[in-house]
Design an enzyme around this catalytic site. Structure first.
Site, PDB file in Angstrom:
ATOM      1  N   HIS A  75       0.028  19.903 -13.864  1.00 21.57           N
ATOM      2  CA  HIS A  75       0.935  18.912 -14.229  1.00 21.57           C
ATOM      3  C   HIS A  75       0.051  17.302 -14.142  1.00 21.57           C
ATOM      4  CE1 HIS A  75       4.370  21.265 -12.443  1.00 21.57           C
ATOM      5  NE2 HIS A  75       4.129  21.691 -13.557  1.00 21.57           N
ATOM      6  N   ASP A 115       4.409  21.823 -20.248  1.00 23.66           N
ATOM      7  CA  ASP A 115       3.827  20.540 -20.810  1.00 23.66           C
ATOM      8  C   ASP A 115       4.613  19.379 -21.302  1.00 23.66           C
ATOM      9  OD1 ASP A 115       1.415  22.056 -19.900  1.00 23.66           O
ATOM     10  OD2 ASP A 115       1.576  23.048 -22.082  1.00 23.66           O
TER      11      ASP A 115
HETATM   12  P1  GDP Z   1       3.685  18.887 -17.326  1.00 19.49           P
HETATM   13  O1  GDP Z   1       2.823  19.977 -17.146  1.00 19.49           O
HETATM   14  O2  GDP Z   1       5.061  19.191 -17.546  1.00 19.49           O
HETATM   15  O3  GDP Z   1       3.527  17.912 -16.008  1.00 19.49           O
HETATM   16  O4  GDP Z   1       2.984  18.249 -18.517  1.00 19.49           O
HETATM   17  P2  GDP Z   1       1.410  17.899 -18.825  1.00 19.49           P
HETATM   18  O5  GDP Z   1       0.863  17.273 -17.860  1.00 19.49           O
HETATM   19  O6  GDP Z   1       0.706  19.301 -19.314  1.00 19.49           O
HETATM   20  O7  GDP Z   1       1.534  17.155 -20.164  1.00 19.49           O
HETATM   21  C1  GDP Z   1       1.994  15.878 -20.194  1.00 19.49           C
HETATM   22  C2  GDP Z   1       1.045  14.911 -20.757  1.00 19.49           C
HETATM   23  O8  GDP Z   1       1.510  13.896 -21.353  1.00 19.49           O
HETATM   24  C3  GDP Z   1       0.215  14.439 -19.727  1.00 19.49           C
HETATM   25  O9  GDP Z   1      -1.209  14.066 -20.221  1.00 19.49           O
HETATM   26  C4  GDP Z   1       0.950  12.964 -19.308  1.00 19.49           C
HETATM   27  O10 GDP Z   1      -0.020  12.067 -18.901  1.00 19.49           O
HETATM   28  C5  GDP Z   1       1.351  12.609 -20.738  1.00 19.49           C
HETATM   29  N1  GDP Z   1       2.555  11.961 -20.670  1.00 19.49           N
HETATM   30  C6  GDP Z   1       3.481  12.052 -20.106  1.00 19.49           C
HETATM   31  N2  GDP Z   1       4.589  11.186 -20.312  1.00 19.49           N
HETATM   32  C7  GDP Z   1       4.133  10.696 -21.424  1.00 19.49           C
HETATM   33  C8  GDP Z   1       4.806   9.620 -22.388  1.00 19.49           C
HETATM   34  O11 GDP Z   1       5.888   9.074 -22.050  1.00 19.49           O
HETATM   35  N3  GDP Z   1       3.976   8.947 -23.167  1.00 19.49           N
HETATM   36  C9  GDP Z   1       2.584   9.491 -23.386  1.00 19.49           C
HETATM   37  N4  GDP Z   1       1.995   8.824 -24.416  1.00 19.49           N
HETATM   38  N5  GDP Z   1       2.062  10.427 -22.572  1.00 19.49           N
HETATM   39  C10 GDP Z   1       2.955  11.002 -21.648  1.00 19.49           C
END
Ligand code: GDP
Length: 425
Positions: free
Chosen positions: A41, A13
């Site tokens: 993701h 995440d």
């Molecule tokens: P992944 O499984 O590694 O792709 O991560 P997730 O999707 O589970 O969690 C990342 C969350 O953070 C998602 O809701 C993204 O839209 C959000 N996100 C990613 N980068 C940023 C950022 O720089 N700032 C903010 N506020 N949200 C972000």
């Protein structure tokens, strides 16, 4: 950036999907190399907001070929449903932009059933599985008791193999868990229903990748979860059942000969962890709730509130080392805006001794965080696109992490949208 892996450094995440979506513009091929539909993701772009589970995050870019490699847990039913959802939001998915390895093993309905049965048997000792069948699937794969996607093309042989597997699996379903047995007809019907829909996408993807390599195409390897969930190097047994580490990317993608030119490790500006297992830097109470809400920290797949904490330097340093990261993408820095001071887990204390190292899994329960703080900043930084426009305290925070984990931070993400990112040259 010829061959590049984008991996999670911590517990998952970290924002990998967001980084893959941003960087796919620079690649010709995106390959998912491990894990299954238990991933979540999150990608926000011109088509809307998506939680991708099995589909590679490159599917939104015209001209990018997306591949599900032999290392993934291929759940035909879940994949098809996910494809239908994504299509409903206006994204085209055809064999022109999506291919599935004929060597990928099939995650069957009984794997999901067994996941639930085992978690129920464990009761309060459960691993916190997402119940997508991942652990039973990989166990069977290593016992060579699964079907390969390529077997869908020979109906007669498939039925015989399915019958053989059903007979074996019913011994466990009935004998161990007292559950309903599965009939060959049920399994065959499921295989035909979803197999027919997905057959046009299944091929020898290794051949395709060799050709792409010969043509000088740039290939991106996309991981699920993070280092600490790696079956061999993570917080066993609270890991997943495959290898999210970059070293596995060439094998799981179907290019076992390939070398990685670059490994981008995604790190969140603070820590989160979904599910069970030791989480040394965990924060509780009001402070934790504030951070959870500011970062919208609820699981993309399960909706579960994520456990939160400050950045964990011993865990992150370990993650960077195990991944062989050549650069870091630091995400969600914007979430920390407005804090007077930012807490940092600088070291662990294990049996009274301070350490910079990430300990053996069974010792983690005896560790306490050694905390420090960094000055915070009040400005909203979500609109910042240049490094020098960040408040000094934010730059100091990023540089502190960079120094502590000994790896350059090349991207700083300040929002979920595709362009909300600072690239540091
Ligand atoms: P992944 O499984 O590694 O792709 O991560 P997730 O999707 O589970 O969690 C990342 C969350 O953070 C998602 O809701 C993204 O839209 C959000 N996100 C990613 N980068 C940023 C950022 O720089 N700032 C903010 N506020 N949200 C972000």
């Amino acid at each position: 950036m010829a061959n590049c892996a984008i991996v999670g450094i911590n517990w998952g995440d970290e924002g990998k999907g967001r980084m893959v979506d941003l960087l796919t513009g620079r690649f010709d091929v995106v390959v998912r190399y491990q894990g299954g539909g238990n991933a979540g993701h999150t990608v926000v772009n011109e088509y809307g907001k998506f939680a991708l589970h099995l589909l590679p995050s490159g599917i939104f870019r015209p001209g990018v070929m997306n591949i599900l490699g032999n290392g993934v847990a291929l759940d035909l039913e879940n994949l098809w449903q996910e494809m239908e959802q994504v299509r409903a939001q206006g994204v085209a998915l055809t064999p022109e932009n999506l291919r599935i390895s004929e060597r990928a093993s099939l995650l069957l309905p009984w794997h999901r059933a067994l996941d639930g049965l085992e978690e129920a048997r464990l009761k309060d000792r459960a691993y916190g599985s997402t119940r997508q069948g991942i652990a039973p699937f990989y166990s069977d794969k290593y016992q060579k008791k699964t079907l390969l996607a390529g077997e869908l093309f020979d109906a007669e042989a498939l039925r015989a193999h399915a019958a053989h597997l059903t007979e074996w699996k019913n011994l466990t379903l009935k004998g161990v868990y007292g559950a309903e047995p599965v009939t060959v007809e049920q399994l065959t019907e499921w295989l035909v229903t979803y197999g027919e829909k997905l057959k046009p996408f299944i091929c020898d993807t290794t051949k395709l990748l060799r050709q792409a390599e010969r043509e000088g195409k740039r290939i991106l390897f996309e991981a699920q979860l993070g280092t600490l969930r790696d079956l061999d190097f993570g917080i066993v047994p609270y890991t997943t059942s495959s290898n999210p580490i970059a070293a596995y990317a060439p094998v799981g993608a179907g290019m076992p000969w390939a070398k990685l030119d670059e490994v981008i490790g995604v790190v969140k500006a603070y820590s989160t962890c979904v599910g069970e297992g030791p989480f040394v830097c965990e924060m509780f109470g009001e402070e934790a709730e504030k951070l959870r809400q500011a970062g919208a920290e609820y699981g993309a797949k399960t909706g579960r509130p994520r456990r939160v904490g400050p950045i964990d330097l011993p865990a992150t340093r370990y993650g960077v080392a195990m991944q062989g990261a050549t650069g870091i993408a630091l995400t969600k820095l914007d979430v920390l805006s407005g804090m007077d001071e930012i807490p940092v887990c600088a070291k662990y204390r294990l049996d009274g001794e301070e350490t910079d190292d990430f300990p053996f899994p069974t010792k983690l329960d005896r560790c306490e965080p050694v905390m420090t703080t960094m000055p915070g900043w009040k400005e909203d930084i979500s609109g910042v696109r240049k490094w020098e426009d960040l408040p000094k305290a934010a730059r100091d925070y990023v540089e502190m992490i960079e120094k502590a984990v000994d790896c350059p931070i090349t991207y700083v993400s300040v929002g979920p949208e595709r362009d909300a990112c600072i690239e540091r040259k």
